[in-house]
Design an enzyme around this catalytic site. Structure first.
Site, short mmCIF file in Angstrom:
data_model
loop_
_atom_site.label_atom_id
_atom_site.label_comp_id
_atom_site.label_asym_id
_atom_site.label_seq_id
_atom_site.Cartn_x
_atom_site.Cartn_y
_atom_site.Cartn_z
N ASP A 165 -4.51 10.77 -5.40
CA ASP A 165 -2.86 10.04 -5.68
C ASP A 165 -2.43 10.52 -6.64
O ASP A 165 -3.34 9.98 -8.71
CB ASP A 165 -3.46 8.22 -6.12
CG ASP A 165 -3.54 7.71 -4.73
OD1 ASP A 165 -4.10 8.41 -3.23
OD2 ASP A 165 -3.60 6.61 -4.69
N LYS A 229 4.49 7.22 -2.28
CA LYS A 229 3.14 5.76 -2.61
C LYS A 229 4.61 4.97 -3.68
O LYS A 229 4.44 5.13 -4.89
CB LYS A 229 2.20 5.36 -3.58
CG LYS A 229 1.76 4.48 -4.04
CD LYS A 229 0.16 5.39 -4.74
CE LYS A 229 -0.83 3.82 -4.97
NZ LYS A 229 -1.80 4.99 -5.82
N LYS A 265 1.90 3.56 1.44
CA LYS A 265 1.47 3.10 0.42
C LYS A 265 2.46 2.92 -0.12
O LYS A 265 2.14 2.34 -1.50
CB LYS A 265 0.60 3.74 0.00
CG LYS A 265 -0.69 3.36 -0.94
CD LYS A 265 -1.74 3.97 -1.44
CE LYS A 265 -3.37 2.76 -2.49
NZ LYS A 265 -3.72 4.08 -3.07
#
Length: 329
Positions: A165, A229, A265
């Site tokens: 991430d 995300k 996400k």
């Protein structure tokens, strides 16, 4: 079934992905022209649609399915300076058996930790199918030299991370240095190699406008993100129904143009089963059923899992057990 960019988009020399829109990243000017040529976001309409979809009622059978689906989509997360190996091992055990009294409970999708805890997490979830995700690239601020960011990624991958991430350089993005942000994502994608999927974090609460969130979404996808995300969870404004809806529209439209499917996400601030189900409705009604799978949709959360487990037990037994029923993370 479309697959992630890692498998469906080939790489040019230097790591840049090739797909139907590759030509728009040929130069800073072509990339800027493309991003600023995206349709402007109707903020009122976006927020109204997100609010409307959030009012959909879910019946008991569908609710039970939704709760199990949401559990399977959780990236169970601890990102604190006080994290210890013991805490990470406990988190891994919870990810594998969220409810030790009911082995029909699905595992979570992943545990998400800092790079120095990846090896501990990997051992804790071994053999379970639970992935280990690691934040990297000078999380959460992203203020570091590219060489430092790439070393961060390589360390996490070498320790066994299945997913990375990364945070984008919001300062560069807001200054209009889109090619710089693009090149950094491409470099991180290359550092992930074939073993780790890449989630690109925009920190939507710092991007100021919906137009910027749309541009960041397309920029991340053009650069080869496997997921886009919303947030780090470390700022005041994190995932919202509206910004997630906007990103779901982006992945839907990107697949329509390129054939490449990218996940979404939302992270930060999603704490209750009711919240999670609202987001699942957004996914189904916007991107479609293809995204209703933890390969393509995740919740970045810690406390959410506890509420999902309590609601799951209530559906099964008719009794609400209260917060003492689940572990406190």
């Amino acid at each position: 079934m479309p697959t992630s960019p890692k498998f469906s988009a080939s790489l040019e020399e230097g790591g840049a992905p090739t797909h139907a829109l590759s030509d728009v990243t040929a130069s800073d000017s072509t990339l800027r022209r493309f991003l600023h040529g995206l349709p402007g976001v109707d903020a009122v309409g976006l927020e109204a649609r997100a609010a409307s979809l959030g009012t959909r009622s879910i019946k008991t059978t569908a609710k039970a399915y939704a709760i199990d689906l949401a559990i399977s989509m959780v990236d169970l997360t601890t990102l604190e300076g006080a994290d210890t190996p013991g805490k990470v091992r406990a988190l891994g055990a919870k990810a594998v058996h969220p409810d030790p009294t009911d082995r029909t409970t699905p595992t979570t999708a992943a545990v998400c930790v800092y790079p120095d805890m990846v090896a501990v997490a990997k051992e804790a979830v071994a053999g379970s199918g639970v992935k280990v995700a690691s934040v990297a690239t000078a999380f959460p601020a992203g203020r570091a030299a590219l060489e430092v960011k790439l070393a961060d990624v390589r360390d996490a991958v070498a320790a066994g991370a299945d997913e990375i991430d990364m945070v984008i350089d919001r300062g560069a993005f807001l200054a209009g240095k889109y090619l710089k942000v693009y090149d950094e994502i491409v470099a991180v994608r290359e550092a992930c190699g074939d073993s780790a999927r890449l989630k690109v974090i925009f920190e939507t609460g710092e991007l100021s406008t919906y137009d910027n969130i749309r541009r960041a979404s397309w920029l991340g996808m053009l650069a080869g993100a496997d997921f886009i995300k919303t947030s780090t969870g470390k700022v005041a404004v994190n995932a919202t129904p509206a910004n997630t809806l906007l990103m779901l529209e982006a992945v839907r439209d990107f697949r329509a143009q390129t054939g490449v499917q990218v996940g979404v996400k939302p992270a930060g601030g999603i704490r209750t089963t009711k919240d999670a189900i609202k987001f699942l409705v957004l996914v189904n009604e916007t991107a479609g059923e293809d995204w209703l799978d933890n390969q393509w949709f995740r919740f970045g959360a810690s406390s959410l899992l506890n509420d999902l487990l309590m609601q799951r037990q209530k559906l099964a037994t008719g009794r609400y057990s209260g917060p003492d029923y689940v572990t406190v993370d």
